[in-house]
Structures are given as C-alpha cells and as structure tokens.
Design a protein around this motif. Structure first.
Motif, PDB file in Angstrom:
ATOM      1  N   ASN A  82      50.852  18.914  41.195  1.00 33.42           N
ATOM      2  CA  ASN A  82      50.968  20.260  40.627  1.00 33.42           C
ATOM      3  C   ASN A  82      49.650  20.727  40.008  1.00 33.42           C
ATOM      4  OD1 ASN A  82      53.645  20.132  41.311  1.00 33.42           O
ATOM      5  ND2 ASN A  82      54.391  19.779  39.246  1.00 33.42           N
ATOM      6  N   GLU A  83      48.554  20.078  40.337  1.00 35.98           N
ATOM      7  CA  GLU A  83      47.297  20.357  39.647  1.00 35.98           C
ATOM      8  C   GLU A  83      46.592  21.612  40.138  1.00 35.98           C
ATOM      9  OE1 GLU A  83      45.569  16.007  38.513  1.00 35.98           O
ATOM     10  OE2 GLU A  83      45.520  16.596  40.604  1.00 35.98           O
ATOM     11  N   ALA A  84      46.520  21.775  41.460  1.00 34.67           N
ATOM     12  CA  ALA A  84      45.732  22.869  42.019  1.00 34.67           C
ATOM     13  C   ALA A  84      46.520  23.530  43.136  1.00 34.67           C
ATOM     14  CB  ALA A  84      44.396  22.344  42.546  1.00 34.67           C
ATOM     15  N   PHE A  85      46.526  24.845  43.135  1.00 38.26           N
ATOM     16  CA  PHE A  85      47.319  25.580  44.115  1.00 38.26           C
ATOM     17  C   PHE A  85      46.459  26.610  44.841  1.00 38.26           C
ATOM     18  CE2 PHE A  85      50.491  23.909  41.281  1.00 38.26           C
ATOM     19  CZ  PHE A  85      51.598  23.669  42.091  1.00 38.26           C
ATOM     20  N   MET A  86      46.783  26.815  46.116  1.00 37.50           N
ATOM     21  CA  MET A  86      46.156  27.871  46.897  1.00 37.50           C
ATOM     22  C   MET A  86      47.074  29.088  46.876  1.00 37.50           C
ATOM     23  SD  MET A  86      43.883  29.250  48.774  1.00 37.50           S
ATOM     24  CE  MET A  86      42.768  27.883  49.031  1.00 37.50           C
ATOM     25  N   PRO A  87      46.626  30.223  46.325  1.00 37.06           N
ATOM     26  CA  PRO A  87      47.465  31.429  46.347  1.00 37.06           C
ATOM     27  C   PRO A  87      47.709  31.887  47.784  1.00 37.06           C
ATOM     28  CG  PRO A  87      45.618  31.654  44.817  1.00 37.06           C
ATOM     29  CD  PRO A  87      45.350  30.443  45.644  1.00 37.06           C
ATOM     30  N   SER A  88      48.827  32.548  48.000  1.00 41.16           N
ATOM     31  CA  SER A  88      49.126  33.099  49.315  1.00 41.16           C
ATOM     32  C   SER A  88      49.888  34.402  49.137  1.00 41.16           C
ATOM     33  CB  SER A  88      49.956  32.107  50.142  1.00 41.16           C
ATOM     34  OG  SER A  88      51.298  32.083  49.683  1.00 41.16           O
ATOM     35  N   GLN A  89      50.268  35.000  50.263  1.00 36.63           N
ATOM     36  CA  GLN A  89      50.984  36.266  50.200  1.00 36.63           C
ATOM     37  C   GLN A  89      52.415  36.108  49.717  1.00 36.63           C
ATOM     38  OE1 GLN A  89      49.275  35.052  52.758  1.00 36.63           O
ATOM     39  NE2 GLN A  89      48.056  36.609  53.778  1.00 36.63           N
ATOM     40  N   ASP A  90      52.905  34.872  49.634  1.00 34.20           N
ATOM     41  CA  ASP A  90      54.308  34.668  49.245  1.00 34.20           C
ATOM     42  C   ASP A  90      54.429  33.759  48.034  1.00 34.20           C
ATOM     43  OD1 ASP A  90      57.240  35.006  50.129  1.00 34.20           O
ATOM     44  OD2 ASP A  90      57.037  32.840  49.892  1.00 34.20           O
ATOM     45  N   ALA A 411      52.677  51.035  34.107  1.00 31.63           N
ATOM     46  CA  ALA A 411      53.013  49.653  33.775  1.00 31.63           C
ATOM     47  C   ALA A 411      54.428  49.282  34.182  1.00 31.63           C
ATOM     48  CB  ALA A 411      52.818  49.418  32.277  1.00 31.63           C
ATOM     49  N   ASP A 412      55.347  50.246  34.133  1.00 30.93           N
ATOM     50  CA  ASP A 412      56.736  49.916  34.428  1.00 30.93           C
ATOM     51  C   ASP A 412      57.007  49.738  35.925  1.00 30.93           C
ATOM     52  OD1 ASP A 412      56.510  52.524  35.212  1.00 30.93           O
ATOM     53  OD2 ASP A 412      58.122  53.294  33.941  1.00 30.93           O
ATOM     54  N   THR A 413      55.982  49.949  36.765  1.00 28.02           N
ATOM     55  CA  THR A 413      56.164  49.718  38.208  1.00 28.02           C
ATOM     56  C   THR A 413      55.682  48.329  38.626  1.00 28.02           C
ATOM     57  OG1 THR A 413      53.979  50.558  38.846  1.00 28.02           O
ATOM     58  CG2 THR A 413      55.780  52.159  38.632  1.00 28.02           C
ATOM     59  N   LEU A 414      55.153  47.564  37.690  1.00 24.84           N
ATOM     60  CA  LEU A 414      54.580  46.257  38.007  1.00 24.84           C
ATOM     61  C   LEU A 414      55.491  45.132  37.529  1.00 24.84           C
ATOM     62  CD1 LEU A 414      50.879  46.887  36.922  1.00 24.84           C
ATOM     63  CD2 LEU A 414      51.828  47.027  39.221  1.00 24.84           C
ATOM     64  N   THR A 415      55.475  44.028  38.267  1.00 23.82           N
ATOM     65  CA  THR A 415      56.157  42.806  37.850  1.00 23.82           C
ATOM     66  C   THR A 415      55.129  41.696  37.730  1.00 23.82           C
ATOM     67  OG1 THR A 415      56.635  42.147  40.133  1.00 23.82           O
ATOM     68  CG2 THR A 415      58.294  43.478  39.011  1.00 23.82           C
ATOM     69  N   TYR A 416      55.380  40.777  36.799  1.00 25.76           N
ATOM     70  CA  TYR A 416      54.461  39.673  36.570  1.00 25.76           C
ATOM     71  C   TYR A 416      55.242  38.361  36.660  1.00 25.76           C
ATOM     72  CZ  TYR A 416      51.634  43.450  34.605  1.00 25.76           C
ATOM     73  OH  TYR A 416      50.942  44.613  34.425  1.00 25.76           O
ATOM     74  N   ASN A 417      54.668  37.390  37.354  1.00 21.25           N
ATOM     75  CA  ASN A 417      55.350  36.113  37.530  1.00 21.25           C
ATOM     76  C   ASN A 417      54.318  35.014  37.676  1.00 21.25           C
ATOM     77  OD1 ASN A 417      57.536  34.289  38.071  1.00 21.25           O
ATOM     78  ND2 ASN A 417      56.951  34.356  40.218  1.00 21.25           N
ATOM     79  N   ILE A 418      54.479  33.925  36.931  1.00 22.89           N
ATOM     80  CA  ILE A 418      53.598  32.766  37.084  1.00 22.89           C
ATOM     81  C   ILE A 418      54.330  31.726  37.909  1.00 22.89           C
ATOM     82  CG2 ILE A 418      52.429  30.879  35.904  1.00 22.89           C
ATOM     83  CD1 ILE A 418      51.853  32.706  33.601  1.00 22.89           C
ATOM     84  N   THR A 419      53.769  31.403  39.061  1.00 23.80           N
ATOM     85  CA  THR A 419      54.339  30.405  39.956  1.00 23.80           C
ATOM     86  C   THR A 419      53.268  29.367  40.255  1.00 23.80           C
ATOM     87  OG1 THR A 419      55.736  32.100  40.968  1.00 23.80           O
ATOM     88  CG2 THR A 419      55.506  30.026  42.158  1.00 23.80           C
ATOM     89  N   GLY A 420      53.538  28.118  39.882  1.00 26.36           N
ATOM     90  CA  GLY A 420      52.558  27.073  40.149  1.00 26.36           C
ATOM     91  C   GLY A 420      51.200  27.360  39.554  1.00 26.36           C
ATOM     92  N   LYS A 421      51.154  27.874  38.344  1.00 29.79           N
ATOM     93  CA  LYS A 421      49.920  28.177  37.622  1.00 29.79           C
ATOM     94  C   LYS A 421      49.130  29.324  38.246  1.00 29.79           C
ATOM     95  CE  LYS A 421      49.453  23.407  35.954  1.00 29.79           C
ATOM     96  NZ  LYS A 421      48.599  22.216  35.868  1.00 29.79           N
ATOM     97  N   VAL A 422      49.752  30.079  39.135  1.00 28.78           N
ATOM     98  CA  VAL A 422      49.110  31.242  39.738  1.00 28.78           C
ATOM     99  C   VAL A 422      49.850  32.487  39.259  1.00 28.78           C
ATOM    100  CG1 VAL A 422      48.551  32.440  41.887  1.00 28.78           C
ATOM    101  CG2 VAL A 422      48.387  29.939  41.767  1.00 28.78           C
TER     102      VAL A 422
END
Length: 431
Positions: A82-90, A411-422
C-alpha cells in the motif's frame, strides 16, 4: 522411527487485533480439510489471516494490505503493498510488489510502472512473472506484462486492444482482466476479461487467439465469432466470471480435451445496459468446462451452486483430494450480515465438507503452504533487491501553473475522495 521422548511447549501470543475478532465462523466442519491452512486477504480484509479446519485463526499479518497476495512455488508470496500507487482514470493501483515469506521478511521488490491489479503468476516454478497491469492509455486493467524474475525488465506484453479492435472500448474498464494462466507446453495463456463475459486462450508469443469461451450470442455478427467454442449439451453460461484457469487434471476421462475451472459470479456489475439473455438467478457457481480444441467445442461437466457473490471470489480444484473449493468474497444476501463465505466440496458427490462465514468481504482465499526450513533459515538479500523501473515524472513549465483558469467550478459540483493515498476530485460534465 520410534518416539523415545517428547516435550510440549506452550507459547502465549498477543491477542488478535480487534479487526480479526470473530473474523471467521464455522458453519460446517468435517474435522479435516485438503487445505491445512486457508489464507484470506484483500478488499475489506485488511489484515490477511489464515484459519485451520476448525475455523481458528493460526496466522495473520500485522500490516494492513488491501491489494492482492499471490502464492509462489517456493512457499513464499508476492504481496502488493500500500506504499505507492499509480493514479488512473478509475482507481489507483500499487506499483510495488514484494516477494515475502510468512515471517514478513521481504527479499525482493518489483516495480510495476502501470500498477498491478488482480493477478501475478509464475510462468513456470521460479520463472518469470506474468503480471496484470494497465495501459493507462485511456483504459485500465487491460494489459499483461512478463517481467524477468532476475532483472525486473519487461520482456513481453499484451494490451487487449491489440487483439480486440477499438470499437469494443466503450468505457475506461472495458475488459477488466482478472486472471491469467500459462501453459508452457503450448506457449499459451488463458485470460479472463470479465467485462467481455469471455474466457480467451491465445498464443503468448504471436498473440493469436486460439478460442473464446462464452455465450455465442455475445460475439454474434462480429469478426471474433469464428473463435467462439460451440456448446455441446444444454447449460447456462457464466456472467462476470473470476479465476478461469486451465488445469492439468483430466476430469472427463477424455484425453482429447482440456478442463477449465471457473468461478461464475453470475452477476452484471455496473453495466449501462443489461444483456437481454441474462437470467438474473441470485446465486453463483463453481464451473468446470471440457474443451475439445481440435473440434472447437465445449461441454459444461460440473456446476455447483454457492451463495451469491457479486465480485471477486475464486474456484479452486485440488487434485490430490479431488475437492473443489468455492471462495465467495463479496456475498450479497447472507444471513446475520456475513460478507464472505468459503466452501469445500467433494467434487464427485458435490457434498459440502466444510463451510465458513467471513465477517468482511475479501479478494481471494487459497491454501497457505509453509516451508518451515525456509522460515528457519537466515535471511539473505541479493545485492540488487529492487528490480524494474517506474515511469519518470514528466517535466512541465512553470508558466502553466500561473495561468488563470478560464472557468471556476462551483464548489458544490465537486466531489473529493482519497483512495489509496491518491486524492480524486470529480465533477459531472453536461454536454
């Protein structure tokens, strides 16, 4: 060969972490199992653990891991960290794979530039690794790489777009590869692109398709229709399958055929449109197909129902005992809120020998094989214990960051989510 003396040694361990309290509960036990220990890992089972035939936890990893663990022929495992992640479109995927023993000693780290998902296998015992990864060229979970075990260099690869033309790429995760197996005698691989409702066999060197196992209606009218195996006898095909493997055991008594085992989730996951012939039965199945490659035909020779498991999961045939395991990792409608279920069946009679409930969802469960001599040996590291390369950061120009944006989103049109430190920032665009 005679015991002349014995001594019993009792060791008091620390208590299990809270997350593993009541993690497994026996439903039915026969007092023995073909698997001495069964390891469970991934998804919400963040502390991988192993239980015995009575459902008692005998081992666990103290670090938290949400990704895959892949068993090796040397009684070690490849652990996706779980140390390093490659971001992707999903969703992000780990770039770091450790070869580790069951004491947690890491001997080698492999970099996977596009991130790893679902599967890592050895082509042959102690041989090169076949790794499922992503092209990240607008799509994810669509690529297979062969990694040199000694150097970490990529020596062969396949992007699914190379064998299926681009008109089928209707979404980011258009294939969703979830297993690969290798047959050295024919230099072929069997792959499971879940979102194509198909299992495909092809030559690993030439990339030529040998056959496709799926409902013939799926590829009807396309250029790939000619590869589809023709069914003999009546049976219901799989939907959104997992763990499709060619096995060595002759289960139908015909030396002219090969056998394919499969976990049929029998569920359509996040599709924009249902397949009109999907029967919507709320149960999953352990399947065995018998394929006559010369004649291009297929028979379904075994179908054992299990609790309905919507995603992940595994079917494992154990040849020495003739037992068939169903590892249901994402149970939909279990009583008392259980999220996972594992079964051990007698293959011939289909009788349930052992059954266990799991508190959390999991990615897979499989046999844990321990080499105690290996664990008792001092740890030795190669000088080059980090193998492979990651993609280098792309240089940009400072003025790009100083340019005033043309549009500011509310601001109310955006969502924020942390997945795998990204950090993922999302919005909906209407055109």
């Amino acid at each position: 060969g005679k015991v002349t003396d014995s001594q019993e040694i009792t060791i008091t361990t620390d208590e299990l972490p809270d997350k593993l309290d009541d993690a497994v509960k026996p439903v039915k036990t026969s007092g023995g199992s073909a698997f001495e220990l069964t390891m469970v890992y991934g998804q919400r089972t963040t502390f991988p653990f192993a239980y015995d035939c009575m459902g008692d936890i005998r081992w666990y990893m103290s670090g938290e891991f949400t990704s895959g663990i892949y068993m090796r022929s040397n009684s070690r495992m490849i652990v996706a960290s779980n140390e390093a992640f490659m971001p992707s479109q999903d969703k992000p995927q780990t770039t770091n794979l450790y070869e580790m023993d069951y004491l947690g000693r890491a001997y080698t780290m492999y970099y996977v530039a596009g991130g790893n998902h679902h599967e890592v296998i050895e082509k042959e015992p102690d041989g090169n690794l076949l790794v499922l990864t992503s092209s990240l060229e607008g799509h994810i979970e669509d690529k297979i790489q062969e990694i040199d075990r000694q150097t970490g260099e990529v020596v062969n690869e396949l992007i699914m777009e190379d064998i299926f033309s681009g008109k089928y790429e209707d979404r980011v995760d258009w294939t969703h590869l979830n297993t690969v197996s290798y047959q050295p005698e024919t230099d072929t691989i069997v792959i499971s692109p879940r979102n194509l409702e198909s299992v495909v066999k092809l030559n690993w060197t030439t990339k030529e398709i040998q056959w496709i196992l799926c409902d013939p209606r799926f590829w009807e009218g396309t250029e790939y229709e000619k590869y589809v195996l023709q069914p003999e006898g009546d049976f219901v095909y799989q939907f959104q399958q997992h763990t499709a493997y060619q096995i060595d055991t002759d289960l139908d008594g015909d030396d002219q055929t090969i056998e394919i085992t499969m976990f049929d989730n029998h569920f359509l996951w996040r599709r924009k449109k249902d397949i009109d012939y999907y029967d919507k039965t709320e149960e999953s199945y352990l399947l065995v197909y018998s394929v006559n490659e010369a004649e291009g035909t297929v028979k379904q020779i075994k179908k054992i129902p299990t609790v309905w498991s919507k995603i992940t999961s595994a079917a494992i045939y154990e040849a020495d005992s003739n037992h068939f395991f169903g590892m249901c990792g994402h149970v939909a409608n279990a009583e008392n809120g259980w999220k996972g279920m594992t079964y051990e069946f007698d293959y011939d009679t289909e009788k349930v020998l052992n059954q266990y409930c799991l508190k959390k969802t999991f990615y897979r469960a499989e046999e844990m094989r321990i080499d105690y001599n290996d664990l008792a040996s001092p740890m030795e590291l190669d000088e080059n214990y980090i193998k492979g390369e990651l993609w280098q950061p792309v240089k940009t120009w400072k003025w790009l960051w100083n340019k005033k944006p043309d549009q500011v989103l509310p601001a109310d049109t955006l969502t924020y989510n942390i997945t795998g430190k990204v950090l993922y920032i999302g919005t909906v665009s209407y055109t």
